[in-house]
Design a protein around this motif. Structure first.
Motif, PDB file in Angstrom:
ATOM      1  N   GLN A 127       0.842  -1.196   0.000  1.00 12.43           N
ATOM      2  CA  GLN A 127       0.000   0.000   0.000  1.00 12.43           C
ATOM      3  C   GLN A 127       0.882   1.253   0.000  1.00 12.43           C
ATOM      4  O   GLN A 127       1.966   1.248   0.575  1.00 12.43           O
ATOM      5  N   THR A 128       0.413   2.303  -0.681  1.00 13.73           N
ATOM      6  CA  THR A 128       1.048   3.618  -0.644  1.00 13.73           C
ATOM      7  C   THR A 128       0.076   4.590   0.024  1.00 13.73           C
ATOM      8  O   THR A 128      -1.083   4.691  -0.379  1.00 13.73           O
ATOM      9  N   VAL A 129       0.561   5.288   1.053  1.00  8.67           N
ATOM     10  CA  VAL A 129      -0.289   6.208   1.796  1.00  8.67           C
ATOM     11  C   VAL A 129       0.225   7.629   1.616  1.00  8.67           C
ATOM     12  O   VAL A 129       1.405   7.846   1.332  1.00  8.67           O
ATOM     13  N   SER A 130      -0.696   8.585   1.738  1.00 11.48           N
ATOM     14  CA  SER A 130      -0.347  10.005   1.677  1.00 11.48           C
ATOM     15  C   SER A 130      -1.003  10.710   2.856  1.00 11.48           C
ATOM     16  O   SER A 130      -1.872  10.146   3.538  1.00 11.48           O
ATOM     17  N   ALA A 131      -0.609  11.961   3.076  1.00 11.68           N
ATOM     18  CA  ALA A 131      -1.072  12.700   4.253  1.00 11.68           C
ATOM     19  C   ALA A 131      -1.718  14.009   3.841  1.00 11.68           C
ATOM     20  O   ALA A 131      -1.546  14.486   2.711  1.00 11.68           O
ATOM     21  N   ALA A 132      -2.496  14.578   4.759  1.00  9.24           N
ATOM     22  CA  ALA A 132      -3.145  15.881   4.567  1.00  9.24           C
ATOM     23  C   ALA A 132      -3.038  16.657   5.868  1.00  9.24           C
ATOM     24  O   ALA A 132      -3.017  16.086   6.953  1.00  9.24           O
ATOM     25  N   ASP A 133      -2.959  18.001   5.702  1.00  5.96           N
ATOM     26  CA  ASP A 133      -2.811  18.870   6.864  1.00  5.96           C
ATOM     27  C   ASP A 133      -3.636  20.117   6.620  1.00  5.96           C
ATOM     28  O   ASP A 133      -3.589  20.712   5.531  1.00  5.96           O
ATOM     29  N   ALA A 134      -4.447  20.510   7.604  1.00  8.23           N
ATOM     30  CA  ALA A 134      -5.290  21.699   7.468  1.00  8.23           C
ATOM     31  C   ALA A 134      -4.476  22.982   7.460  1.00  8.23           C
ATOM     32  O   ALA A 134      -4.965  24.030   7.006  1.00  8.23           O
ATOM     33  N   ASP A 135      -3.256  22.960   7.955  1.00 10.71           N
ATOM     34  CA  ASP A 135      -2.421  24.159   7.955  1.00 10.71           C
ATOM     35  C   ASP A 135      -1.900  24.431   6.553  1.00 10.71           C
ATOM     36  O   ASP A 135      -1.901  23.567   5.671  1.00 10.71           O
ATOM     37  N   GLU A 136      -1.455  25.671   6.342  1.00 13.82           N
ATOM     38  CA  GLU A 136      -0.905  26.084   5.056  1.00 13.82           C
ATOM     39  C   GLU A 136       0.409  26.809   5.292  1.00 13.82           C
ATOM     40  O   GLU A 136       0.456  28.046   5.345  1.00 13.82           O
ATOM     41  N   PRO A 137       1.523  26.077   5.473  1.00 11.10           N
ATOM     42  CA  PRO A 137       2.814  26.748   5.673  1.00 11.10           C
ATOM     43  C   PRO A 137       3.248  27.491   4.423  1.00 11.10           C
ATOM     44  O   PRO A 137       2.839  27.159   3.304  1.00 11.10           O
ATOM     45  N   ILE A 138       4.081  28.483   4.623  1.00 11.64           N
ATOM     46  CA  ILE A 138       4.511  29.327   3.499  1.00 11.64           C
ATOM     47  C   ILE A 138       5.303  28.510   2.484  1.00 11.64           C
ATOM     48  O   ILE A 138       5.129  28.629   1.270  1.00 11.64           O
ATOM     49  N   GLY A 139       6.184  27.667   2.948  1.00  9.62           N
ATOM     50  CA  GLY A 139       7.010  26.876   2.035  1.00  9.62           C
ATOM     51  C   GLY A 139       6.361  25.605   1.554  1.00  9.62           C
ATOM     52  O   GLY A 139       7.003  24.811   0.846  1.00  9.62           O
ATOM     53  N   GLY A 140       5.102  25.361   1.896  1.00  7.75           N
ATOM     54  CA  GLY A 140       4.424  24.148   1.484  1.00  7.75           C
ATOM     55  C   GLY A 140       4.614  23.046   2.507  1.00  7.75           C
ATOM     56  O   GLY A 140       5.400  23.136   3.449  1.00  7.75           O
ATOM     57  N   HIS A 141       3.881  21.959   2.307  1.00  4.48           N
ATOM     58  CA  HIS A 141       3.909  20.846   3.238  1.00  4.48           C
ATOM     59  C   HIS A 141       5.111  19.931   2.976  1.00  4.48           C
ATOM     60  O   HIS A 141       5.518  19.732   1.827  1.00  4.48           O
ATOM     61  N   ARG A 142       5.673  19.414   4.061  1.00  5.63           N
ATOM     62  CA  ARG A 142       6.681  18.345   3.986  1.00  5.63           C
ATOM     63  C   ARG A 142       6.389  17.392   5.137  1.00  5.63           C
ATOM     64  O   ARG A 142       6.490  17.761   6.308  1.00  5.63           O
ATOM     65  N   PHE A 143       5.990  16.162   4.780  1.00  4.43           N
ATOM     66  CA  PHE A 143       5.587  15.183   5.766  1.00  4.43           C
ATOM     67  C   PHE A 143       6.652  14.090   5.893  1.00  4.43           C
ATOM     68  O   PHE A 143       7.315  13.731   4.906  1.00  4.43           O
TER      69      PHE A 143
END
Length: 769
Positions: free
Chosen positions: A478-494
């Motif tokens: 399986q391949t999983v991805s993530a989501a975040d309600a925040d919006e950082p300036i430089g974009g998301h990095r999980f």
């Protein structure tokens, strides 16, 4: 009056070319045309004339006969004397003449004495019809200021009397009403203007009465009249005029109407259209003027704001002119007019003015209550400089998020904010004069909520997958991805990792793909559905913002039976449904189809049962073969239909000796030793069954590859298609060290004995024994 001449016998003497005297035969009578006056008003019948033949000797032997138009009705004849009379009053306009035929016949023999002759009775016309106009009334137009003798129109009257006889139909025209403005030609009826330069603005409508009289207009003639309505059409012969020369302003708002100038023009329609323009002004670019085309008014509007403190009055010179001047009348009067507009600026109490048209403020979502996020500023433009009071328009801030200091305009927070809930708050701040609270102005304030890292990343969706029993190590499932309600300036990095509590004895691993996704991999080579059918894989997801937020998310893995290519073949019902990712509608459709199939199966079984009642295959309830089929044959699973064939027991000669058993694994098969058994030809009853069973026993006893049928075929190997799975440990390929029987203790008191045997410390010795 007129009557018919009697014929006289005459002999005209003469000679022909040979000198023979010529004799012309005598005519019976000589004819003339009869005339009869129309509209006879006498009491007696009107006498027309008399017919008489020279053959009439007065002895009554001759009878006169009259035929033709109106004979016998309009015209009658005395058959003895030949007198003709008219019986009715005749109208020439109805019929101008009548054609009749007369003859004289012998009263006794009824033979014609004279040939039939034709004559005409012509009706004499009298002046009994007055002239009539073709229209009544007439309507027409003529341009104003037309020169003398301009043709207006022509009227026509007709007279029904005879135009060839006398003057009864000769019409003469005259004007009875309309002098001295118009005249009419007597013979043609053409109406012309009798005065030059008639002005529409003085009088616009005229009514002219025209008379038509017959008998050439002489005394005694008949007459008729008609009315002609004449309208003077407008020409552009008047310039616009201002009714007054000075105007004062009505408003001081920019873009609003300052004054309305109304010039008058005696013309109408297109000729009354006018244009206004400013010829001079002591306030350049302060005012503009335009023409209202529906009312032809000059509208003066403000282009800039008026300031009483800077300039208190303005003077403008306005000129108005015709839009469509007529060159023919330029010499009569000027085509333009002018007026002076004096605009006086009054000092009025104006509302406060903000130093900006709008304010944009930013605040972090974790800011404390009472924090000042900005300020607004407004001043009183009047000379009095009244203090200003500030307030929030609560209709734009129903949740009471912000407030403003009434004295200095500082905007501060009343409650905490959540950017994920509302990112922008738009409110209005009201500024009012302290001395006059009715004067107010408002300004929009846009508050942007800045993001802080206060939300932990989670799975982008709910994940549930399966793993094959024969899976290999390090195989991605399986391949999983993530989501975040925040919006950082430089974009998301999980960042993804396996939870620490699950990494000690992990069945799966998590590999971070460095692209905000992660792969779930197997950690060992095989998984057993018998030992464990479901696994929960805890995955920790962290973000890269400050302060770092993380959360643990669970991935559900179902253990399923797969083929060599890794395609799932057998799994529990929950795993099958969730792995397929079916929607609620699809599940309902599948359930509906299953119900239909069940109904078909029940119907089919009912039909089969009814047929069996009619033609039973086994009559005796004591038949041993029924017991073998129903109770003793466990078979090789649902797919095994070759363990026992009841047809073979009934017909041993039809046995297929080459058919392989389905309860033996293919990789361990060896060709069995075949022996030919000769069956006795007779007594094929129970003896045949016994012989067949004995034959199969001998074959299995002498075959080293055949397992004991009682244990393996019945209890051990259920076959690859069974959903019940195997209950035996004989076919287990697991290693002793991998067996963990501690879960038996969780099954309750019924499995306590098994838990003690396999789950204790001496489980190894028990299994060895």
């Amino acid at each position: 009056r007129y009557w018919l001449d009697l014929g006289v016998g005459l002999t005209l003497m003469g000679q022909d070319a040979n000198g023979v005297p010529l004799r012309r035969s005598k005519r019976g009578w000589m004819w003339n045309q009869f005339f009869l006056l129309e509209e006879y008003t006498g009491m007696d019948h009107q006498y027309v004339g008399k017919l008489h033949s020279d053959g009439d000797r007065g002895d009554g032997s001759i009878r006169y006969v009259l035929t033709g138009d109106g004979a016998g009705s309009l015209f009658i004849i005395d058959e003895n004397s030949g007198d003709i009379h008219a019986t009715k009053r005749l109208d020439r306009e109805e019929k101008a003449y009548y054609t009749l035929r007369a003859k004289a016949v012998n009263r006794i023999t009824n033979t014609s004495l004279e040939g039939e002759s034709e004559f005409i009775i012509k009706i004499h016309d009298i002046n009994d019809n007055e002239p009539k106009f073709t229209k009544d009334p007439y309507f027409t137009e003529v341009p104003e200021m037309s020169p003398l003798g301009t043709v207006v129109m022509q009227v026509t009257a007709t007279d029904a009397d005879d135009p060839t006889y006398g003057n009864s139909a000769r019409v003469v025209y005259s004007i009875l009403q309309g002098q001295p403005y118009f005249s009419v030609e007597p013979n043609t009826g053409v109406i012309k203007t009798a005065l030059p330069n008639m002005d529409r603005e003085t009088k616009e409508n005229y009514v002219v009465v025209i008379q038509a009289k017959d008998m050439a207009g002489q005394m005694g003639g008949l007459s008729g009249t008609t009315t002609v309505s004449i309208t003077l059409s407008d020409v552009n012969d008047n310039p616009p005029r201002f009714p007054k020369s000075e105007y004062t302003p009505e408003s001081t708002e920019p873009g609003s109407t300052v004054a309305v100038l109304r010039a008058t023009d005696a013309d109408i329609g297109r000729n009354a259209e006018m244009n206004y323009r400013i010829t001079s002004s002591d306030g350049p670019s302060m005012f503009d003027i335009s023409t209202n085309r529906s009312t032809q008014d000059g509208v003066i509007t403000l282009r800039k704001s008026l300031d009483f403190e800077r300039k208190r009055s303005y003077t403008l010179r306005i000129q108005v002119e015709n839009s469509n001047p007529d060159p023919r009348f330029l010499r009569y009067a000027a085509t333009t007019d002018g007026a002076t507009v004096k605009l006086i600026v009054e000092d009025v109490d104006e509302p406060p003015v903000f130093d900006r048209v709008g304010y944009v403020m930013e605040v972090k979502e974790d800011v404390a209550v009472g924090t000042i996020i900005g300020s607004v500023s407004a001043t009183d433009p009047d000379s009095s400089r009244s203090p200003v009071r500030y307030s929030i328009d609560r209709r734009t801030d129903m949740d009471r998020v912000l407030n403003v200091h009434p004295g200095n305009g500082s905007v501060f927070m009343l409650r905490t904010l959540d950017r994920e809930d509302i990112a922008w708050h738009n409110v209005s701040v009201i500024a009012t004069e302290f001395n006059n609270p009715r004067l107010m102005s408002r300004v929009p304030v846009y508050v942007r909520v800045l993001d802080v890292n206060d939300n932990a990343p989670t799975f982008a969706t709910y994940y549930e997958t399966f793993v094959c029993e024969n899976a290999k190590a390090n195989q991605r499932i399986q391949t999983v991805s993530a989501a975040d309600a925040d919006e950082p300036i430089g974009g998301h990095r999980f960042f993804f990792s396996l939870a620490h509590e699950a990494s000690v004895k992990a069945n799966f691993t998590v590999r971070d793909n460095k692209d905000n996704t992660a792969g779930i991999l197997t950690r060992r080579n095989s998984y057993s559905r018998l030992q464990r059918s479901n696994y929960l894989v805890p995955v920790v997801i962290s973000d890269s913002d400050f302060p770092m937020q993380s959360s643990t998310n669970t991935l559900t893995v179902h253990v399923c039976t797969c083929d060599r290519e890794g395609n799932m073949q057998l799994c529990n019902q929950e795993a099958l449904v969730l792995t397929a990712g079916l929607s609620t509608g699809a599940l309902m459709a599948i359930i509906f189809c299953v119900l239909i199939l069940l109904m078909i199966v029940v119907l089919f079984a009912a039909l089969r049962r009814q047929q069996r009642k009619k033609e039973p295959l086994i009559i005796s309830k004591e038949d041993v073969r029924d017991n073998v089929v129903s109770y003793n044959d466990e078979g090789g699973g649902e797919e095994d239909t070759q363990a026992f064939d009841i047809g073979t027991l009934r017909n041993p000669e039809a046995t297929e000796e080459s058919k392989q058993r389905r309860d033996i694994k293919p990789e361990t098969l060896h060709p069995p030793i075949r022996r030919t058994v000769i069956l006795p030809p007779a007594h094929r009853d129970n003896a045949d069954v016994r012989n067949f069973i004995n034959q199969r026993l001998q074959e299995n006893d002498q075959d080293p590859t055949a397992p004991p049928y009682d244990s393996l075929a019945t209890y051990a190997y259920e076959g690859s298609g069974s959903v019940a799975e195997s209950l035996s440990s004989l076919g287990s390929m697991t290693i002793e060290g991998d067996q963990d029987y501690n879960y038996l203790s969780e099954w309750g008191p019924r499995f306590k004995k098994l838990a003690d045997l396999y789950g204790g410390e001496d489980s190894d010795s028990c299994r060895d024994s």
